[in-house]
Every structure is written in C-alpha cells, then in structure tokens.
Design an enzyme around this catalytic site. Sequence first.
Site, short mmCIF file in Angstrom:
data_model
loop_
_atom_site.label_atom_id
_atom_site.label_comp_id
_atom_site.label_asym_id
_atom_site.label_seq_id
_atom_site.Cartn_x
_atom_site.Cartn_y
_atom_site.Cartn_z
N ALA A 62 0.74 -1.24 -0.01
CA ALA A 62 0.03 -0.06 -0.09
C ALA A 62 0.84 1.42 -0.22
CB ALA A 62 -1.01 -0.08 1.05
N ARG B 46 -5.76 -0.16 -9.14
CA ARG B 46 -6.03 -1.08 -8.14
C ARG B 46 -6.89 -0.38 -7.15
NH1 ARG B 46 -1.25 -4.50 -5.55
NH2 ARG B 46 -2.82 -5.96 -5.35
N GLN C 121 4.03 -13.37 -2.34
CA GLN C 121 4.91 -12.21 -1.81
C GLN C 121 5.40 -12.55 -0.37
OE1 GLN C 121 1.56 -12.10 -2.82
NE2 GLN C 121 1.20 -10.02 -3.44
N ASP D 67 -3.96 -2.90 3.77
CA ASP D 67 -4.19 -1.99 2.79
C ASP D 67 -5.20 -0.89 2.87
OD1 ASP D 67 -2.99 -4.51 1.67
OD2 ASP D 67 -2.68 -3.22 -0.19
N ASN E 84 -6.46 -6.53 4.28
CA ASN E 84 -5.10 -6.92 3.78
C ASN E 84 -5.16 -8.10 3.18
OD1 ASN E 84 -2.12 -6.33 4.16
ND2 ASN E 84 -2.10 -8.37 5.39
O1 MRU Z 1 -1.25 -7.28 -3.60
P1 MRU Z 1 -0.02 -6.57 -2.90
O2 MRU Z 1 1.25 -7.37 -2.63
O3 MRU Z 1 -0.03 -5.10 -3.04
O4 MRU Z 1 -0.75 -6.78 -1.11
C1 MRU Z 1 0.21 -5.95 -0.21
C2 MRU Z 1 -0.22 -6.41 1.06
O5 MRU Z 1 -1.53 -6.87 1.43
C3 MRU Z 1 0.42 -5.86 2.26
O6 MRU Z 1 0.29 -6.46 3.63
C4 MRU Z 1 0.10 -4.27 2.72
O7 MRU Z 1 -0.23 -3.49 1.33
C5 MRU Z 1 0.95 -3.53 3.45
S1 MRU Z 1 2.13 -3.12 2.66
C6 MRU Z 1 3.27 -2.35 4.15
#
Ligand code: MRU
Length: 346
Positions: free
Chosen positions: A51, A92, A197, A238, A248
Amino acid sequence: MLNTPIRSVQWSDTHITLLDQRLLPGKIEFLSLTTIEDVWDAIFQLKVRGAPAIGIAAAYGLALWTQQTQLANFDKFRSELEKQGAYLESSRPTAVNLFWAVKRILSVVEQASTVETAKKIILTEAKLIEKEDEGVCRSIGEYAIDLFQDEDILLTHCNAGGIATARYGTALAPFYIAKERGLNLKAYASETRPVLQGARLTAWELQQLGVDVTLITDNMVAHTIKSKGITAVIVGADRIAANGDTANKIGTYGLALIAKALGVPFYVAAPLSTIDIATSSGEEIEIEERHPDEVRTLNGQAITTPDMKVFNPAFDVTPSELITGIITEKGMIQGDYQTKLADLFK
Ligand code: MRU
C-alpha cells in the site's frame, strides 16, 4: 546480504526508478518509468506493490505527468491533473494509500496559481510523501518492538516490508529496529499464494537483513503457531475502516481466526495513510479480484486445466474484534477502534 536498503520507488529527475518486485528474489532489476501509463501498468502488474509504495509511485506518477505536460493554462492543467489522478486510481481498488496520495497531490495544487508553481510544489509534495513514509515506518517499528522480547518468534503474511514502503516496512519494521538494538527477533513467513509475496519477498527481505526466518506454505499456519512457539502474528494493511476492520492480503482473515483460536496476539501495523475514516466498516471496502491465471499457474507453470473456474480475491477483511492492536506511527490502539481511530485524526 545487501549493505544498503533497497528503495523500491525513487524519483530520478526525468523518470521514476522502480524496483521490479515481480522478479525477486531471482533478479534485482530496476525499471525506468517515463510516462504516467508506465506507472499505471507498474501498479496494475504488481511491479510495485504494497500500500505505501503504491501511494509513493502514484504521487511520483502525477509529478512525472506534471513535468511533461505542455498545458500552459492553469485551469486546464488542473482539470487534466484530476483526470490523470482518476486514471491512476483505476489501477487497483483496495489499497487506500493510492487514493490518499492522489488526493494529497491534487490538494497542494490549491496553493498554486500558475502551472510553473504547480509543477514545483507537486514534485516537492511527492518527495515529501516518500520521505515522510520512511519516518512513519520507523516510528511504527519503534512502537512495535516494545511489544516483543529478545528471541520472540513472529509470524507474518504477505510482504509489509521495506520494499512495500519507502523504508523499514510496517509489519517488518520491528525486525529492522530489533537488528539495530541487537535483539534477535525470529520470523515465520507464510508463502502467500497466489503471488507468493511471502516466499519471494518477505523471506528474502528478512534473510537479507540477517533475520532467522523460516518459510511455510499458507496451509501450515495453524500447525506452525501451535507447534513452533509463535509469540504473535503481525501483518500490514491495505485499508483500515473507521471501525478498525482491516483489508489486507488474502489469507489474513483466516490467519486472524487461527491466532484467536490459539490465543496468540494478532497485530496490524499500518500508517495513518492506510486508515480510511470515510469508510465506516469492512463491508464497504472494495476487494480487488485478479486474473484467474494467477491461481491456475505457479511460477508460470499450469497447475490445473486452462479453463478451470477460479475465484481470485487479492484481499480479505479481518473484523476488528480479531485484532489485538493496530500499531501506527502514533502508537498502538486497542479496544474501541471506532473512537480511538477517530481521535487519531482530530
Ligand atoms: O497485492 P499486494 O502485494 O500489493 O498486497 C500487499 C499487502 O497486502 C500488504 O500487506 C499491505 O499492502 C501492506 S504493505 C506495508
């Protein structure tokens, strides 16, 4: 191990230098984004993700457009800038930092009356968003570390690390502070299907930091918490609604239920820029659904039939009652999230 922290998004005068997070951990490759379309595509394709990093990329994306536009009429410039903001927002839907950063850039334009001044203040503001995020993440880490002891074992999901922010991360920030203080926090990282991830980014990032990190698949969480002495679960966010419900990465909700059932604290670490006071509860948060091929394949290899029906939500919502505490740059809040989150914005 890397000697200096990797910056996932950087302003480079005529372009944005962006770490291509899709290629990690195999390749550390930086892309040059030269147009706002490149920025949209980088966010959509997860070249930049997490995020706060998405917010920083969007702010620089608008700065990039601003530097390049030939529009000389201020009113036309402003109205086109709003359109470019909306365009980036369409990349997104879930991470509120994207919308927060676009709004912040659009609002500084109010201070300008010419295109020339607007160009300057937009770039300054975008740089400030990046700089502030570093300080904010460090504060989150400093508050978070007080919750843990030397040798504690934390389980985390997805990647809420330095590469998902300007530096330090949110859920991973206490690991950076622990290292500085000579404390040995250990980690379990869940792989985070479908985009991995956890395996590709978190396990790698913590390994680079010299943290004792162990990778598990997502279906090993309950058994691992029960059998490996996990002290706490810590994740990023997020979007946090006004009542504390937290969107999240998909799998976070299940992890919170398991943590509750097993009596392990479940912490969310996130900056105020991830709190969306205008959204009253998790019910209102739009959950991104991504391409079915993310589920049909693993590392580019098919794992099912090409036409298999797939459900691929990228996020889920953890109800606030499952959250032990939300750690922000202003400290940790617990209990009556509705009131305490509102107080943070007073
Ligand atoms: O789809 P992504 O990889 O963007 O999802 C990210 C997450 O869910 C993270 O936990 C969130 O953005 C926090 S990042 C500090």
